[in-house]
Design a protein around this motif. Sequence first.
Motif, PDB file in Angstrom:
ATOM      1  N   SER A  77      19.877  89.754  77.971  1.00 33.15           N
ATOM      2  CA  SER A  77      21.467  89.821  77.359  1.00 33.15           C
ATOM      3  C   SER A  77      21.713  88.348  76.700  1.00 33.15           C
ATOM      4  N   MET A  78      21.154  87.493  77.045  1.00 37.49           N
ATOM      5  CA  MET A  78      21.481  86.080  76.605  1.00 37.49           C
ATOM      6  C   MET A  78      20.595  85.868  75.190  1.00 37.49           C
ATOM      7  N   VAL A  79      19.210  86.432  75.431  1.00 38.30           N
ATOM      8  CA  VAL A  79      18.501  86.423  74.001  1.00 38.30           C
ATOM      9  C   VAL A  79      19.033  87.297  72.958  1.00 38.30           C
ATOM     10  N   ASP A  80      19.616  88.272  73.201  1.00 37.80           N
ATOM     11  CA  ASP A  80      20.126  89.194  72.296  1.00 37.80           C
ATOM     12  C   ASP A  80      21.257  88.363  71.307  1.00 37.80           C
ATOM     13  N   VAL A  81      22.232  87.610  72.316  1.00 36.50           N
ATOM     14  CA  VAL A  81      23.146  86.853  71.453  1.00 36.50           C
ATOM     15  C   VAL A  81      22.616  85.722  70.772  1.00 36.50           C
ATOM     16  N   LEU A  82      21.663  84.985  71.429  1.00 36.04           N
ATOM     17  CA  LEU A  82      21.042  83.718  70.649  1.00 36.04           C
ATOM     18  C   LEU A  82      20.422  84.298  69.558  1.00 36.04           C
ATOM     19  N   GLY A  83      19.597  85.273  69.508  1.00 37.29           N
ATOM     20  CA  GLY A  83      19.030  85.897  68.471  1.00 37.29           C
ATOM     21  C   GLY A  83      19.908  85.938  67.215  1.00 37.29           C
ATOM     22  N   MET A  84      21.025  86.300  67.260  1.00 33.98           N
ATOM     23  CA  MET A  84      21.748  86.437  66.073  1.00 33.98           C
ATOM     24  C   MET A  84      21.880  84.848  65.623  1.00 33.98           C
ATOM     25  N   TYR A  85      22.029  83.984  66.575  1.00 27.28           N
ATOM     26  CA  TYR A  85      22.375  82.609  65.730  1.00 27.28           C
ATOM     27  C   TYR A  85      20.958  82.063  65.483  1.00 27.28           C
ATOM     28  N   ALA A  86      19.893  82.557  66.076  1.00 25.94           N
ATOM     29  CA  ALA A  86      18.538  81.812  65.587  1.00 25.94           C
ATOM     30  C   ALA A  86      18.182  82.316  64.403  1.00 25.94           C
ATOM     31  N   GLU A  87      18.567  83.425  63.958  1.00 31.24           N
ATOM     32  CA  GLU A  87      18.091  84.047  62.756  1.00 31.24           C
ATOM     33  C   GLU A  87      19.198  83.758  61.631  1.00 31.24           C
ATOM     34  N   ASN A  88      20.503  83.518  62.086  1.00 27.68           N
ATOM     35  CA  ASN A  88      21.562  83.277  61.024  1.00 27.68           C
ATOM     36  C   ASN A  88      22.156  81.813  61.173  1.00 27.68           C
ATOM     37  N   GLU A  89      21.501  80.849  60.736  1.00 28.79           N
ATOM     38  CA  GLU A  89      21.992  79.262  60.979  1.00 28.79           C
ATOM     39  C   GLU A  89      23.392  79.147  60.631  1.00 28.79           C
ATOM     40  N   ARG A  90      23.549  79.874  59.698  1.00 27.05           N
ATOM     41  CA  ARG A  90      24.810  79.766  59.110  1.00 27.05           C
ATOM     42  C   ARG A  90      26.007  79.746  59.906  1.00 27.05           C
ATOM     43  N   LEU A  91      25.845  80.766  60.903  1.00 30.54           N
ATOM     44  CA  LEU A  91      26.783  81.072  61.910  1.00 30.54           C
ATOM     45  C   LEU A  91      26.967  80.008  63.184  1.00 30.54           C
ATOM     46  N   LEU A  99      29.516  80.636  71.879  1.00 23.45           N
ATOM     47  CA  LEU A  99      28.156  80.166  71.882  1.00 23.45           C
ATOM     48  C   LEU A  99      27.745  79.038  72.956  1.00 23.45           C
ATOM     49  N   ARG A 100      28.525  78.255  73.261  1.00 23.73           N
ATOM     50  CA  ARG A 100      28.347  77.161  74.193  1.00 23.73           C
ATOM     51  C   ARG A 100      27.994  77.852  75.386  1.00 23.73           C
ATOM     52  N   ARG A 101      28.854  78.717  75.925  1.00 21.11           N
ATOM     53  CA  ARG A 101      28.817  79.455  77.158  1.00 21.11           C
ATOM     54  C   ARG A 101      27.464  80.174  77.492  1.00 21.11           C
ATOM     55  N   VAL A 102      26.938  80.857  76.257  1.00 16.04           N
ATOM     56  CA  VAL A 102      26.071  81.653  76.466  1.00 16.04           C
ATOM     57  C   VAL A 102      24.617  80.487  76.419  1.00 16.04           C
ATOM     58  N   LEU A 103      24.805  79.651  75.714  1.00 13.03           N
ATOM     59  CA  LEU A 103      23.782  78.354  75.853  1.00 13.03           C
ATOM     60  C   LEU A 103      23.724  77.759  77.130  1.00 13.03           C
ATOM     61  N   GLY A 104      24.778  77.502  77.932  1.00 12.59           N
ATOM     62  CA  GLY A 104      24.673  77.155  79.265  1.00 12.59           C
ATOM     63  C   GLY A 104      24.441  78.178  80.347  1.00 12.59           C
ATOM     64  N   ARG A 105      24.676  79.314  80.035  1.00 16.57           N
ATOM     65  CA  ARG A 105      23.835  80.359  80.878  1.00 16.57           C
ATOM     66  C   ARG A 105      22.454  80.662  80.859  1.00 16.57           C
ATOM     67  N   THR A 106      22.140  80.236  79.595  1.00 13.25           N
ATOM     68  CA  THR A 106      20.768  80.610  79.401  1.00 13.25           C
ATOM     69  C   THR A 106      19.926  79.443  79.986  1.00 13.25           C
ATOM     70  N   ARG A 107      20.652  78.247  79.747  1.00  8.53           N
ATOM     71  CA  ARG A 107      19.875  77.028  80.074  1.00  8.53           C
ATOM     72  C   ARG A 107      19.602  77.256  81.539  1.00  8.53           C
TER      73      ARG A 107
END
Length: 181
Positions: A77-91, A99-107
Amino acid sequence: MSDGLGFPMLATSALTQAIGFLYRRAEVVLDHRAARRTSAAPLPAEQLPDVVVGDPGDALGFDLTGVTDDLAERLESMVDVLGMYAENERLVDSQDERLRRVLGRTRALLEVVYGRRITFVGEDRPASGMRIVNKAGDVHGISRALKARRVSSQASVDVEHTAQVVHRGAEMTSVEIDDLL
């Protein structure tokens, strides 16, 4: 290893690097779990981004048996969200709390998988490195958390070594290093 929610405020370029790093690491874990491989073909050499502080270890340096169904599902579920940002850097926006919460949870999930801290520039925490937890009930003989022959002076190791009772004549040593390079 992390509170699961905390992630540092980073400049957008550094945040983009952190997203890419965590996203790739999570994909490696999930890909190898899906393939159910215990020994994997070598990955291309990983170029650590400048935003990573210390040694987060090798991308394949984890025990596949420790990646439970629940952990894998949460990581997916974290990869699904991060993928959107990884593929669209302008976001990518450093003010984006979600985003910061997802990064914290992924880490936090990746730190469990790898048994290592993952630290980024500007954080008030030890550098990325190995984490060893050794909890004993009764120690009658010898209990060591880490015994190493040669260790680089650049190594970062966090050792938590506890026992309920250390009996007379027993020995409890948290870290024993023969040669510091």
